[in-house]
Design a protein around this motif. Structure first.
Motif: not given
Length: 546
Positions: A168-177
């Motif tokens: 899962f991540s926010l649109e525009g972010s490179d961070l994944n969870f």
């Protein structure tokens, strides 16, 4: 213990690691730099401090490390300048992590069936950073609906969530969870692509145990069920019920009597309605308020109606304060609300107020909305009993008795106070020797200190030498000065929760020459009758705590 780079250390990171640095690594850099600075300062002391593992910087670093999918940065990461602490920083002091709080209360913030309009209605009166997660029908995906700053052109903004089979991540972010909980927990700590960190609801932030979180979660699930029942039952019933009530009033003659009294009250000047030195809303503001009331009348949900009433009353308060440049208490507000209702000239508001009083969830009757609802009932009662030779200044004893009976009837099933019981309002009496007591209902935040309340009392009661006054808790003939750093609302809540509650009063009065500010309640507010530092005085009846 793991060594973090200290201020002034020169270390080099491998090229491959430097390329991977993003907002997450910058956050870790900042945390490591601050911890290193703390360690350096601690070495200067003759005796090293103990318990460094409980430092919030360390706990914040550990929590971020648990949330993120990628490997933690190597200890060779260079330090950076310190950054401002995020809004949710203090939550770490309470022992539960953001991940714990989110995981156990998803029934509160995860509302996939809400529309953008519904989310805006819930968040619009919240602080910046407050959020809900819902499913957007337009985007066909989950979004985080966030309350923006008050001066933002877009009060509620949706941030799309990108999800696949594994992350899962926010649109525009490179961070994944790994899951949605970890994504949101990270957003409570770091801004990433958001304009600011997410803010948990106060009931969730204030929880100190998993038991507390379970209670909050249950309330959230109950509210979902309640909304479904309201939509299925009240939505089709509301028009029929309103028509029946109006027909009854018309046949009894009370409808025409109310219209006549509204016309009489509308023709009066503000001073004749009990308004003292406050300037009333101008015709443009009155029309704006009238339109809000018209919207309220079309709603079928009692809670949404009360939210609209709440916004109207806060607007009136704002106009009063902006016009005069000073703060006003509840005693000043009722005459102004009566005047505004008369200017709106809407007899149907009487039935709308009764509708909310009988159908609103009893848990909500003890909060801010419940206070304004009873104020609206009192204002309409003043108009209905208005006589040509009588100014609308005080409620009749019959109206007061009706309100007390209604309150007891609607809250008899409650076994324990909710968080709303100690939010927003507190009854305080000014005790002056030789002149008796004057009581006011003041707006007091849940975690406001005695020092802050004393400053407010000095303004409300127009005390010229506030340094010589203090706040006292009086109960059954005993009086005790409260310490400056204690929380009156918490004290009130704990006294209400006693197995055998006793009457108590908050009194703002002049300090005796022998009074000591340090003699007061601790933050835990034990039974004042068992405390050794007490003075025997009479408790003024005018200051009965709500």
């Amino acid at each position: 213990m793991k060594h973090y780079p200290e201020r002034g250390d020169t270390m080099t990171s491998p090229p491959c690691e430097q390329q991977k640095r993003g907002s997450f690594f910058q956050l870790i850099d900042s945390i490591a730099w601050e911890i290193g600075t703390l360690k350096q300062e601690m070495r200067r002391k003759s005796e090293p401090a103990e318990g460094l593992e409980t430092d919030p910087h360390v706990r914040l670093s550990e929590e971020v490390g648990r949330l993120f999918l990628q490997a933690s940065p190597c200890p060779a990461m260079g330090g950076g300048p310190p950054k401002a602490r995020d809004s949710g920083y203090d939550s770490l002091h309470r022992g539960l992590s953001f991940l714990d709080r989110l995981t156990h209360t998803h029934s509160v913030w995860l509302q996939l069936g809400l529309s953008h309009r519904d989310a805006a209605g819930i968040l619009q009166d919240r602080a910046a950073g407050s959020f809900l997660v819902r499913r957007s029908s337009r985007l066909q995906r989950k979004v985080v609906s966030v309350r923006m700053d008050r001066d933002s052109t877009e009060p509620i903004k949706d941030f799309p969530i990108r999800e696949n089979q594994y992350t899962f991540s926010l649109e525009g972010s490179d961070l994944n969870f790994a899951d949605l909980f970890r994504l949101l927990a990270f957003c409570c700590i770091s801004r990433d692509v958001l304009p600011f960190t997410l803010r948990l609801p106060e009931a969730i932030s204030a929880a100190r145990s998993f038991g507390d979180l379970e209670k909050v979660a249950k309330l959230g699930a109950d509210r979902v069920l309640e909304k479904a029942l309201i939509k299925c039952v009240l939505k089709p019933l509301k028009p029929t019920l309103s028509a029946a009530l109006k027909d009854f009033q018309v046949s009894s003659g009370s409808w025409q009597e109310l219209k006549d009294n509204l016309s009489l009250a509308k023709a009066r000047r503000p001073q004749e309605m009990g308004v003292t030195d406050a300037l009333p809303p101008d015709p443009v503001a009155v029309e704006k308020i009238r339109q809000k009331f018209q919207v309220m009348c079309k709603l079928y949900s009692p809670e949404k109606k009360v939210c609209t009433l709440l916004r109207v009353c806060k607007l009136i308060y704002t106009i009063m304060e902006d016009n005069s440049g000073r703060l006003y208490g509840a005693d000043d507000f009722l005459p102004m609300l009566t005047y505004v209702l008369a200017q709106c000239d809407m007899p149907e508001l009487d039935n709308e107020i009764l509708y909310m009083m009988e159908l609103l969830d009893p848990l909500l009757l003890h909060g801010e909305g419940g206070y304004y609802l009873t104020s609206a009932y009192g204002a309409m009662s003043l108009i209905k009993n208005l006589q040509e030779d009588q100014a609308a200044r005080v409620l009749s004893s019959e109206t007061r008795d009706t309100l007390h009976q209604w309150h007891r009837r609607r809250t008899t099933q409650r076994s324990a106070p909710s968080i709303d019981d100690f939010q927003n309002y507190l009854r305080v009496a000014l005790h002056e020797s030789g002149s008796g007591c004057t009581a006011k209902t003041l707006q007091v935040r849940p975690y406001a200190t005695v020092e802050e309340l004393c400053q407010l009392c000095a303004v409300k009661f127009k005390v010229s030498d506030p340094e010589n006054y203090g706040l006292f808790l009086q109960t059954e003939g005993s009086s005790q000065q409260l310490a400056a750093d204690t929380h009156p609302q918490k004290i009130k809540a704990e006294l209400h929760s006693c197995p055998q509650p006793v009457p108590f009063h908050f009194v703002y009065r002049r300090l005796a020459t022998s009074s000591s500010p340090s003699a007061g309640l601790s933050s835990a507010a034990p039974d004042p009758r068992a405390h050794p530092n007490q003075q025997n005085t009479g408790a003024p009846a005018a200051a009965s705590a709500p």
